[in-house]
Write a protein that holds these residues in place. Structure first.
Motif, PDB file in Angstrom:
ATOM      1  N   UNK A 107      46.842  47.938  29.012  1.00 12.96           N
ATOM      2  CA  UNK A 107      46.389  47.507  30.293  1.00 12.96           C
ATOM      3  C   UNK A 107      46.875  46.091  30.491  1.00 12.96           C
ATOM      4  N   UNK A 108      46.683  45.062  29.441  1.00 12.77           N
ATOM      5  CA  UNK A 108      46.872  43.813  29.253  1.00 12.77           C
ATOM      6  C   UNK A 108      48.390  43.606  29.638  1.00 12.77           C
ATOM      7  N   UNK A 109      49.157  44.153  28.842  1.00 13.52           N
ATOM      8  CA  UNK A 109      50.764  44.181  28.905  1.00 13.52           C
ATOM      9  C   UNK A 109      51.106  44.486  30.554  1.00 13.52           C
ATOM     10  N   UNK A 110      50.483  45.365  31.093  1.00 12.74           N
ATOM     11  CA  UNK A 110      50.591  45.817  32.633  1.00 12.74           C
ATOM     12  C   UNK A 110      50.378  44.344  33.503  1.00 12.74           C
ATOM     13  N   UNK A 111      49.235  43.913  33.188  1.00 11.54           N
ATOM     14  CA  UNK A 111      48.896  42.644  34.020  1.00 11.54           C
ATOM     15  C   UNK A 111      49.947  41.567  33.915  1.00 11.54           C
ATOM     16  N   UNK A 112      50.147  41.619  32.722  1.00  9.28           N
ATOM     17  CA  UNK A 112      51.149  40.338  32.421  1.00  9.28           C
ATOM     18  C   UNK A 112      52.495  40.659  32.899  1.00  9.28           C
ATOM     19  N   UNK A 113      52.754  41.970  33.212  1.00  7.90           N
ATOM     20  CA  UNK A 113      54.039  42.021  33.837  1.00  7.90           C
ATOM     21  C   UNK A 113      53.862  41.818  35.291  1.00  7.90           C
ATOM     22  N   UNK A 114      52.912  41.817  35.744  1.00  8.76           N
ATOM     23  CA  UNK A 114      52.448  41.860  37.070  1.00  8.76           C
ATOM     24  C   UNK A 114      52.296  40.405  37.579  1.00  8.76           C
ATOM     25  N   UNK A 115      51.904  39.538  36.856  1.00 10.73           N
ATOM     26  CA  UNK A 115      51.476  38.281  37.044  1.00 10.73           C
ATOM     27  C   UNK A 115      52.190  37.150  36.251  1.00 10.73           C
ATOM     28  N   UNK A 116      52.970  37.417  35.266  1.00 14.95           N
ATOM     29  CA  UNK A 116      53.991  36.307  34.741  1.00 14.95           C
ATOM     30  C   UNK A 116      53.183  35.513  33.840  1.00 14.95           C
ATOM     31  N   UNK A 117      53.669  34.317  34.041  1.00 14.90           N
ATOM     32  CA  UNK A 117      53.282  33.063  33.198  1.00 14.90           C
ATOM     33  C   UNK A 117      51.906  32.464  33.896  1.00 14.90           C
ATOM     34  N   UNK A 118      51.483  33.070  35.090  1.00 13.68           N
ATOM     35  CA  UNK A 118      50.343  32.630  35.646  1.00 13.68           C
ATOM     36  C   UNK A 118      49.055  33.106  34.956  1.00 13.68           C
ATOM     37  N   UNK A 119      49.233  34.241  33.991  1.00 18.68           N
ATOM     38  CA  UNK A 119      48.162  34.886  33.245  1.00 18.68           C
ATOM     39  C   UNK A 119      48.319  34.203  31.842  1.00 18.68           C
ATOM     40  N   UNK A 120      47.312  33.439  31.387  1.00 20.64           N
ATOM     41  CA  UNK A 120      47.287  33.294  29.877  1.00 20.64           C
ATOM     42  C   UNK A 120      46.171  34.187  29.026  1.00 20.64           C
ATOM     43  N   UNK A 121      46.616  35.073  28.376  1.00 15.64           N
ATOM     44  CA  UNK A 121      45.578  36.062  27.601  1.00 15.64           C
ATOM     45  C   UNK A 121      45.491  35.647  26.341  1.00 15.64           C
TER      46      UNK A 121
END
Length: 235
Positions: A107-121
């Motif tokens: 799930x996290x990887x999918x969200x990273x693919x969707x939002x790119x550098x905007x997302x810091x997890x």
């Protein structure tokens, strides 16, 4: 007269045994009905979550396909993992913590693919948890909620911190995400997914679990603790 009392004693004992047996059988029947009711309700609650996750991943795949991005293949892989989890694992009363962590990673990887550098997890995981068993989809709704509320309400970069802790008696999930007060009614802890998982926690652990959802102004903080040695035979 002694013979009469003798027979009355025998008859009384027989009646008492019969009553005890009938009461025991009725209790067993009620216990079985309660078990079936709890199992049916848990399965229904889990099934309610599935379309929500599926729609999110399909939207991600659609956007990557429109962009003709090479990342579309990665989306398909993670989507496949999520679907496999839903089909093969969600109907089980318990799964390994390792499998729950795997679906969280997807799930996290999918969200990273969707939002790119905007997302810091940040994801911090324990070691030596291979033998732990939990009910499926207890943790993911809280993690998904943190992504949804951060990304929908904040412009620019957002941070989400996720940590799993294992102690001798408890398994704890901690999720902290950026938050901006909007003045609107708090939907974080009252959404359908969170309401479902709260009900699951009540059915599974009754008062043996602890859940804290705290609005800290600029962040939301969630702490969920469940017992590691809890026996789930009731469900």
């Amino acid at each position: 007269i002694s013979e009469v009392f003798k027979w009355l004693t025998v008859i009384s004992m027989a009646v008492a045994i019969k009553l005890i047996k009938s009461k025991t059988e009725l209790q067993q029947k009620n216990d079985q009905l309660q078990h079936e009711k709890r199992t049916a309700e848990l399965n229904f609650l889990k099934l309610q979550m599935h379309p929500h996750f599926l729609f999110n991943t399909l939207n991600t795949l659609y956007s990557k396909t429109i962009q003709n991005s090479e990342q579309a293949g990665q989306v398909v892989m993670h989507l496949s993992n999520l679907l496999r989890f839903m089909l093969e694992e969600c109907n089980k009363p318990q799964i390994s913590l390792e499998k729950e962590i795997k679906v969280i990673r997807d799930y996290i990887d999918l969200e990273k693919l969707r939002h790119g550098s905007r997302l810091n997890v940040s994801l911090i995981l324990p070691t030596g948890y291979s033998s732990l068993q939990i009910s499926p989809l207890l943790f993911l709704p809280f993690i998904e909620n943190s992504f949804k509320h951060s990304l929908n309400n904040i412009r620019g970069q957002v941070s989400i911190n996720i940590q799993l802790k294992v102690t001798a008696n408890d398994l704890e999930l901690i999720v902290e995400n950026d938050h901006v007060k909007s003045g609107k009614k708090d939907a974080y802890s009252t959404g359908k997914g969170i309401a479902n998982v709260k009900r699951q926690l009540e059915l599974l652990y009754d008062k043996e679990h602890f859940l804290d959802i705290d609005d800290r102004g600029d962040t939301y903080y969630v702490s969920l603790r469940i017992p590691t040695k809890h026996h789930l035979s009731n469900v």
